[in-house]
Motif scaffolding. Sequence first.
Motif, PDB file in Angstrom:
ATOM      1  N   THR A  43      23.024  -5.687  44.892  1.00  0.00           N
ATOM      2  CA  THR A  43      22.219  -5.898  43.683  1.00  0.00           C
ATOM      3  C   THR A  43      22.822  -5.163  42.497  1.00  0.00           C
ATOM      4  OG1 THR A  43      20.227  -6.078  45.058  1.00  0.00           O
ATOM      5  CG2 THR A  43      19.896  -5.700  42.702  1.00  0.00           C
ATOM      6  N   CYS A  44      23.331  -3.960  42.765  1.00  0.00           N
ATOM      7  CA  CYS A  44      23.950  -3.175  41.694  1.00  0.00           C
ATOM      8  C   CYS A  44      25.252  -3.805  41.219  1.00  0.00           C
ATOM      9  CB  CYS A  44      24.204  -1.750  42.179  1.00  0.00           C
ATOM     10  SG  CYS A  44      22.691  -0.858  42.602  1.00  0.00           S
ATOM     11  N   PHE A  45      25.968  -4.503  42.111  1.00  0.00           N
ATOM     12  CA  PHE A  45      27.147  -5.247  41.683  1.00  0.00           C
ATOM     13  C   PHE A  45      26.746  -6.450  40.824  1.00  0.00           C
ATOM     14  CE2 PHE A  45      29.119  -3.916  45.979  1.00  0.00           C
ATOM     15  CZ  PHE A  45      29.563  -2.713  45.442  1.00  0.00           C
ATOM     16  N   PHE A  46      25.653  -7.085  41.225  1.00  0.00           N
ATOM     17  CA  PHE A  46      25.265  -8.366  40.638  1.00  0.00           C
ATOM     18  C   PHE A  46      24.638  -8.235  39.254  1.00  0.00           C
ATOM     19  CE2 PHE A  46      21.750 -11.464  40.120  1.00  0.00           C
ATOM     20  CZ  PHE A  46      22.499 -12.632  40.009  1.00  0.00           C
ATOM     21  N   VAL A  47      23.641  -7.344  39.133  1.00  0.00           N
ATOM     22  CA  VAL A  47      22.815  -7.340  37.919  1.00  0.00           C
ATOM     23  C   VAL A  47      23.592  -7.015  36.646  1.00  0.00           C
ATOM     24  CG1 VAL A  47      20.834  -6.262  36.785  1.00  0.00           C
ATOM     25  CG2 VAL A  47      20.676  -6.925  39.190  1.00  0.00           C
ATOM     26  N   PRO A  48      24.389  -5.935  36.583  1.00  0.00           N
ATOM     27  CA  PRO A  48      25.107  -5.681  35.321  1.00  0.00           C
ATOM     28  C   PRO A  48      26.054  -6.814  34.932  1.00  0.00           C
ATOM     29  CG  PRO A  48      25.130  -3.727  36.724  1.00  0.00           C
ATOM     30  CD  PRO A  48      24.619  -4.853  37.570  1.00  0.00           C
ATOM     31  N   SER A  49      26.736  -7.403  35.934  1.00  0.00           N
ATOM     32  CA  SER A  49      27.658  -8.505  35.638  1.00  0.00           C
ATOM     33  C   SER A  49      26.900  -9.720  35.122  1.00  0.00           C
ATOM     34  CB  SER A  49      28.445  -8.878  36.897  1.00  0.00           C
ATOM     35  OG  SER A  49      29.173  -7.780  37.382  1.00  0.00           O
ATOM     36  N   ARG A  50      25.789 -10.016  35.752  1.00  0.00           N
ATOM     37  CA  ARG A  50      24.961 -11.154  35.336  1.00  0.00           C
ATOM     38  C   ARG A  50      24.453 -10.964  33.916  1.00  0.00           C
ATOM     39  NH1 ARG A  50      19.469 -11.127  35.256  1.00  0.00           N
ATOM     40  NH2 ARG A  50      18.363 -13.117  35.293  1.00  0.00           N
ATOM     41  N   LEU A  51      23.949  -9.770  33.614  1.00  0.00           N
ATOM     42  CA  LEU A  51      23.407  -9.507  32.288  1.00  0.00           C
ATOM     43  C   LEU A  51      24.488  -9.575  31.218  1.00  0.00           C
ATOM     44  CD1 LEU A  51      20.962  -6.555  33.105  1.00  0.00           C
ATOM     45  CD2 LEU A  51      20.388  -8.956  32.721  1.00  0.00           C
ATOM     46  N   ALA A  52      25.677  -9.050  31.531  1.00  0.00           N
ATOM     47  CA  ALA A  52      26.772  -9.099  30.560  1.00  0.00           C
ATOM     48  C   ALA A  52      27.182 -10.544  30.267  1.00  0.00           C
ATOM     49  CB  ALA A  52      27.965  -8.297  31.083  1.00  0.00           C
ATOM     50  N   SER A 142      21.145   6.561  26.012  1.00  0.00           N
ATOM     51  CA  SER A 142      20.422   7.622  26.726  1.00  0.00           C
ATOM     52  C   SER A 142      18.922   7.483  26.526  1.00  0.00           C
ATOM     53  CB  SER A 142      20.884   9.001  26.243  1.00  0.00           C
ATOM     54  OG  SER A 142      22.263   9.189  26.482  1.00  0.00           O
ATOM     55  N   ASN A 143      18.527   7.087  25.326  1.00  0.00           N
ATOM     56  CA  ASN A 143      17.118   6.852  25.018  1.00  0.00           C
ATOM     57  C   ASN A 143      16.543   5.748  25.913  1.00  0.00           C
ATOM     58  OD1 ASN A 143      14.643   6.844  23.698  1.00  0.00           O
ATOM     59  ND2 ASN A 143      15.347   5.432  22.128  1.00  0.00           N
ATOM     60  N   LEU A 144      17.273   4.634  26.012  1.00  0.00           N
ATOM     61  CA  LEU A 144      16.840   3.535  26.875  1.00  0.00           C
ATOM     62  C   LEU A 144      16.840   3.953  28.338  1.00  0.00           C
ATOM     63  CD1 LEU A 144      18.610   0.471  25.214  1.00  0.00           C
ATOM     64  CD2 LEU A 144      16.145   0.730  25.572  1.00  0.00           C
ATOM     65  N   PHE A 145      17.820   4.752  28.737  1.00  0.00           N
ATOM     66  CA  PHE A 145      17.903   5.241  30.121  1.00  0.00           C
ATOM     67  C   PHE A 145      16.651   6.049  30.466  1.00  0.00           C
ATOM     68  CE2 PHE A 145      18.987   8.506  33.218  1.00  0.00           C
ATOM     69  CZ  PHE A 145      19.648   7.794  34.201  1.00  0.00           C
ATOM     70  N   ALA A 146      16.284   6.990  29.589  1.00  0.00           N
ATOM     71  CA  ALA A 146      15.099   7.817  29.836  1.00  0.00           C
ATOM     72  C   ALA A 146      13.836   6.975  29.899  1.00  0.00           C
ATOM     73  CB  ALA A 146      14.981   8.881  28.742  1.00  0.00           C
ATOM     74  N   MET A 147      13.742   6.008  28.992  1.00  0.00           N
ATOM     75  CA  MET A 147      12.571   5.133  28.985  1.00  0.00           C
ATOM     76  C   MET A 147      12.484   4.328  30.273  1.00  0.00           C
ATOM     77  SD  MET A 147      11.596   2.257  26.194  1.00  0.00           S
ATOM     78  CE  MET A 147      10.407   0.994  26.599  1.00  0.00           C
ATOM     79  N   GLY A 263      29.013  -4.116  30.064  1.00  0.00           N
ATOM     80  CA  GLY A 263      28.894  -3.933  31.506  1.00  0.00           C
ATOM     81  C   GLY A 263      28.489  -2.513  31.851  1.00  0.00           C
ATOM     82  N   THR A 264      29.114  -1.529  31.190  1.00  0.00           N
ATOM     83  CA  THR A 264      28.759  -0.125  31.398  1.00  0.00           C
ATOM     84  C   THR A 264      27.326   0.148  30.964  1.00  0.00           C
ATOM     85  OG1 THR A 264      31.062   0.501  30.980  1.00  0.00           O
ATOM     86  CG2 THR A 264      29.422   2.247  30.876  1.00  0.00           C
ATOM     87  N   GLY A 265      26.961  -0.404  29.819  1.00  0.00           N
ATOM     88  CA  GLY A 265      25.607  -0.198  29.316  1.00  0.00           C
ATOM     89  C   GLY A 265      24.549  -0.766  30.234  1.00  0.00           C
ATOM     90  N   PHE A 266      24.769  -1.985  30.719  1.00  0.00           N
ATOM     91  CA  PHE A 266      23.812  -2.582  31.641  1.00  0.00           C
ATOM     92  C   PHE A 266      23.778  -1.811  32.965  1.00  0.00           C
ATOM     93  CE2 PHE A 266      24.555  -6.670  29.184  1.00  0.00           C
ATOM     94  CZ  PHE A 266      23.317  -6.622  28.561  1.00  0.00           C
ATOM     95  N   GLY A 267      24.939  -1.294  33.387  1.00  0.00           N
ATOM     96  CA  GLY A 267      24.971  -0.493  34.605  1.00  0.00           C
ATOM     97  C   GLY A 267      24.150   0.776  34.461  1.00  0.00           C
ATOM     98  N   LEU A 268      24.272   1.459  33.321  1.00  0.00           N
ATOM     99  CA  LEU A 268      23.485   2.666  33.085  1.00  0.00           C
ATOM    100  C   LEU A 268      22.003   2.339  32.976  1.00  0.00           C
ATOM    101  CD1 LEU A 268      25.781   4.443  30.471  1.00  0.00           C
ATOM    102  CD2 LEU A 268      25.272   5.235  32.794  1.00  0.00           C
ATOM    103  N   ASN A 269      21.700   1.222  32.342  1.00  0.00           N
ATOM    104  CA  ASN A 269      20.305   0.797  32.223  1.00  0.00           C
ATOM    105  C   ASN A 269      19.689   0.536  33.587  1.00  0.00           C
ATOM    106  OD1 ASN A 269      18.099  -0.173  30.320  1.00  0.00           O
ATOM    107  ND2 ASN A 269      18.390  -2.014  31.532  1.00  0.00           N
ATOM    108  N   MET A 270      20.465  -0.112  34.462  1.00  0.00           N
ATOM    109  CA  MET A 270      19.967  -0.382  35.803  1.00  0.00           C
ATOM    110  C   MET A 270      19.858   0.898  36.625  1.00  0.00           C
ATOM    111  SD  MET A 270      21.325  -2.991  38.737  1.00  0.00           S
ATOM    112  CE  MET A 270      20.328  -3.171  40.234  1.00  0.00           C
ATOM    113  N   THR A 271      20.771   1.837  36.392  1.00  0.00           N
ATOM    114  CA  THR A 271      20.686   3.118  37.098  1.00  0.00           C
ATOM    115  C   THR A 271      19.378   3.825  36.764  1.00  0.00           C
ATOM    116  OG1 THR A 271      23.101   3.364  37.076  1.00  0.00           O
ATOM    117  CG2 THR A 271      21.799   5.362  37.425  1.00  0.00           C
TER     118      THR A 271
END
Length: 324
Positions: A43-52, A142-147, A263-271
């Motif tokens: 899922t972690c492989f899939f979601v950031p790539s899909r969103l990007a 970072s703001n979105l990550f915390a939220m 891709g990095t941003g979506f990965g951090l968001n999913m994390t």
Amino acid sequence: NRFGKQAFLVLASLTSGVSVLLMAFTNSWTIVIPLNMLLNASTCFFVPSRLALIAENATPQNRARLFGLMNLAWPIGGIIGPLLGGYLAESVGWGIVFMIGGAVSLAAVYPALMVRDAGTSEAKSSEKGESIRDPKYLGPVSNLFAMQVLINTSMAGVNMILPIYLSDRFGLSYAVIGAFFTGSNVLLVFTQLGGGIIADRHGRRRLLLVCSALAPFAIASWLLFDSWIALLGVYCLAFGLWSLTWPPILAILTDLLPTKLRGTGFGLNMTGSRLGFTIGPAIAGALYLFPGSAIPFAASAIISALGVPFAYILKDKKAEAAKA
């Protein structure tokens, strides 16, 4: 970002299919645990790539709407999967459920190979000096990550304790408890598309702020009712407000970052999201001090409220551009 989104879509399908297929042939929970970890990794492989990929094929004007439209896959699968899986498990056994699930995942390799990953070459040829550590990106990300951590901790706690609470407090059957989750998936069909349309027309930050502000009150109202039917409505309201935040968050993040960093941003968001889904159940379980206790729901409301300031300080580039 480095190896291409298509490659990770294929990797996600392969790891998902293999892990689920192997579950069909194991009789030990100690083996299921690492296989389930592999399934979650897919899922972690899939979601950031899909969103990007979605972000690259959308415009600033329809971005939230397209995210919402593509997110319809989650509730549709969430409605069909449990119904089909439950029927097959009762009629022919669990093994065939995992075999079919694994086969479907492996079949997804074909459409993944058909995906055109235009952003890979673009990212290599442009924006070479950009970094996610740049303050203009790091602060908002970072703001979105915390939220994400806070709102998902809140909702994950509710989702985990809900079936236990309903069984202890009202003695409900598994079928009735399942109606809560079926209802939420049906609701997702409307909130994803509707949320995207509302966000594009009336502002992403505005929708995010309204939903974030109302969600704590919806969760806290759980303490006011002593009827499971009323609580079904409360749960659907809280779940709906939470799910309405998905399209605007993704659209804001896309507008914020250049192609190379999405891709990095979506990965951090999913994390942040997955971290919330890890912390939430642990907190809810620890606070469930006695059968029928509503303390976890009060705690979830408080945690959800902590996310409101992060929504407030967010900036919506699309709205700012329209004003300019």
